[in-house]
Design a protein around this motif. Sequence first.
Motif, short mmCIF file in Angstrom:
data_model
loop_
_atom_site.label_atom_id
_atom_site.label_comp_id
_atom_site.label_asym_id
_atom_site.label_seq_id
_atom_site.Cartn_x
_atom_site.Cartn_y
_atom_site.Cartn_z
N ARG A 178 0.82 -1.22 0.00
CA ARG A 178 0.00 0.00 0.00
C ARG A 178 0.85 1.26 0.00
NH1 ARG A 178 -5.07 -2.00 3.65
NH2 ARG A 178 -5.18 -4.01 2.63
N ALA A 179 2.12 1.12 0.26
CA ALA A 179 3.01 2.28 0.28
C ALA A 179 3.08 2.96 -1.08
CB ALA A 179 4.40 1.88 0.75
N VAL A 180 2.94 2.20 -2.14
CA VAL A 180 3.01 2.76 -3.49
C VAL A 180 1.88 3.78 -3.70
CG1 VAL A 180 2.86 2.23 -5.96
CG2 VAL A 180 4.15 0.72 -4.42
N VAL A 181 0.67 3.41 -3.30
CA VAL A 181 -0.48 4.32 -3.46
C VAL A 181 -0.30 5.55 -2.58
CG1 VAL A 181 -2.98 4.53 -3.13
CG2 VAL A 181 -2.02 2.42 -4.06
N VAL A 182 0.13 5.35 -1.33
CA VAL A 182 0.34 6.47 -0.41
C VAL A 182 1.41 7.41 -0.98
CG1 VAL A 182 1.15 7.12 1.89
CG2 VAL A 182 -0.41 5.19 1.62
N CYS A 183 2.52 6.87 -1.42
CA CYS A 183 3.60 7.70 -1.98
C CYS A 183 3.12 8.43 -3.23
CB CYS A 183 4.83 6.86 -2.30
SG CYS A 183 5.68 6.26 -0.83
N SER A 184 2.36 7.76 -4.05
CA SER A 184 1.83 8.41 -5.26
C SER A 184 0.96 9.60 -4.88
CB SER A 184 1.00 7.42 -6.09
OG SER A 184 1.82 6.39 -6.58
N ASN A 185 0.10 9.44 -3.90
CA ASN A 185 -0.75 10.54 -3.45
C ASN A 185 0.07 11.69 -2.86
OD1 ASN A 185 -3.27 9.45 -4.16
ND2 ASN A 185 -3.36 8.26 -2.27
N LEU A 186 1.12 11.35 -2.13
CA LEU A 186 1.95 12.38 -1.50
C LEU A 186 2.83 13.12 -2.50
CD1 LEU A 186 2.99 10.43 1.71
CD2 LEU A 186 1.47 12.41 1.61
N LEU A 187 3.18 12.48 -3.59
CA LEU A 187 4.07 13.09 -4.57
C LEU A 187 3.32 13.77 -5.73
CD1 LEU A 187 6.86 10.37 -4.69
CD2 LEU A 187 6.90 12.56 -3.48
N ASP A 188 2.03 13.47 -5.86
CA ASP A 188 1.23 14.06 -6.93
C ASP A 188 0.76 15.45 -6.50
OD1 ASP A 188 -0.96 14.86 -8.58
OD2 ASP A 188 -1.31 12.76 -9.12
N LYS A 189 1.23 16.47 -7.17
CA LYS A 189 0.90 17.86 -6.81
C LYS A 189 -0.61 18.12 -6.83
CE LYS A 189 5.22 20.08 -8.26
NZ LYS A 189 6.16 19.08 -8.13
N ASN A 190 -1.35 17.39 -7.68
CA ASN A 190 -2.80 17.59 -7.78
C ASN A 190 -3.57 16.91 -6.65
OD1 ASN A 190 -2.54 19.04 -10.21
ND2 ASN A 190 -2.41 17.11 -11.36
N GLN A 191 -2.99 15.89 -6.05
CA GLN A 191 -3.69 15.12 -5.02
C GLN A 191 -3.16 15.36 -3.61
OE1 GLN A 191 -3.70 10.96 -5.98
NE2 GLN A 191 -4.67 11.27 -7.96
N LYS A 192 -1.93 15.81 -3.50
CA LYS A 192 -1.26 15.87 -2.20
C LYS A 192 -2.04 16.66 -1.16
CE LYS A 192 2.98 17.11 0.17
NZ LYS A 192 4.35 17.57 0.09
N GLU A 193 -2.49 17.85 -1.50
CA GLU A 193 -3.15 18.71 -0.52
C GLU A 193 -4.42 18.06 0.03
OE1 GLU A 193 -5.04 23.18 -0.13
OE2 GLU A 193 -3.58 22.79 -1.71
N ASP A 194 -5.29 17.57 -0.85
CA ASP A 194 -6.53 16.92 -0.41
C ASP A 194 -6.23 15.65 0.39
OD1 ASP A 194 -8.11 18.86 -1.56
OD2 ASP A 194 -8.50 17.70 -3.39
N TYR A 195 -5.26 14.87 -0.09
CA TYR A 195 -4.90 13.63 0.59
C TYR A 195 -4.39 13.93 2.01
CZ TYR A 195 -2.71 9.13 1.54
OH TYR A 195 -2.36 7.94 2.12
N CYS A 196 -3.51 14.90 2.12
CA CYS A 196 -2.95 15.25 3.43
C CYS A 196 -4.02 15.81 4.37
CB CYS A 196 -1.80 16.24 3.27
SG CYS A 196 -0.33 15.49 2.51
N GLU A 197 -4.94 16.59 3.82
CA GLU A 197 -6.05 17.11 4.64
C GLU A 197 -6.92 15.98 5.16
OE1 GLU A 197 -8.25 20.09 2.48
OE2 GLU A 197 -6.52 21.44 2.40
N ASP A 198 -7.21 15.01 4.30
CA ASP A 198 -8.02 13.86 4.71
C ASP A 198 -7.33 13.07 5.82
OD1 ASP A 198 -9.90 14.55 2.81
OD2 ASP A 198 -9.32 12.98 1.37
N ILE A 199 -6.03 12.83 5.65
CA ILE A 199 -5.27 12.10 6.68
C ILE A 199 -5.25 12.89 7.98
CG2 ILE A 199 -2.94 11.30 7.32
CD1 ILE A 199 -4.22 9.44 5.32
N ALA A 200 -4.97 14.19 7.90
CA ALA A 200 -4.91 15.04 9.10
C ALA A 200 -6.24 15.04 9.83
CB ALA A 200 -4.49 16.45 8.72
N GLU A 201 -7.33 15.11 9.09
CA GLU A 201 -8.67 15.11 9.70
C GLU A 201 -8.95 13.77 10.37
OE1 GLU A 201 -13.11 15.24 7.91
OE2 GLU A 201 -11.82 16.91 7.29
#
Length: 164
Positions: free
Chosen positions: A82-105
């Motif tokens: 699952r690290a591949v999907v997580v890393c992809s979300n964290l490195l994708d400039k279009n997804q990173k902000e929303d992904y990080c907000e979801d995790i933080a929440e």
Amino acid sequence: GVMCPLDKILNEAKKCDADIIGLSGLITPSLDEMVDVAKEMEKRGFKVPLLIGGATTSRMHTAVKIGPKYKNPVVHVLDASRAVVVCSNLLDKNQKEDYCEDIAELYQDMREEYYEGLSDVKYETIEKARARPYKINWASEPAPVKPKCLGTKVYKEYDLKELV
């Protein structure tokens, strides 16, 4: 962590300009080491995401103990696949902000749930606890069995093949 000092991890990450730092905890002492790494990353001004995984880790531990020590993304990853999907979300400039907000929440909700659960725990004072000690009724409980051998017993010249 336990097997690799945090200075080595962070110095190497800085040297190679790592995009993400991942920690894997296979033994319980590594949980505290992960907290130390997160604190040190904050102290040194790191900005990269921190991934947490391994047999002894959990999302709750990551949310409650590690996440608050580092202001940048800290994400628990259940397993390497699952690290591949997580890393992809964290490195994708279009997804990173929303992904990080979801995790933080999610982690904030988990922390609140954890701390609310602690408030339900009621502790007795030491005086009250001593006033009502646990009493064993030896008449109704089976008596402890005396071991055949007290102390250390040494087996010399024992063929280990017999054990298998």
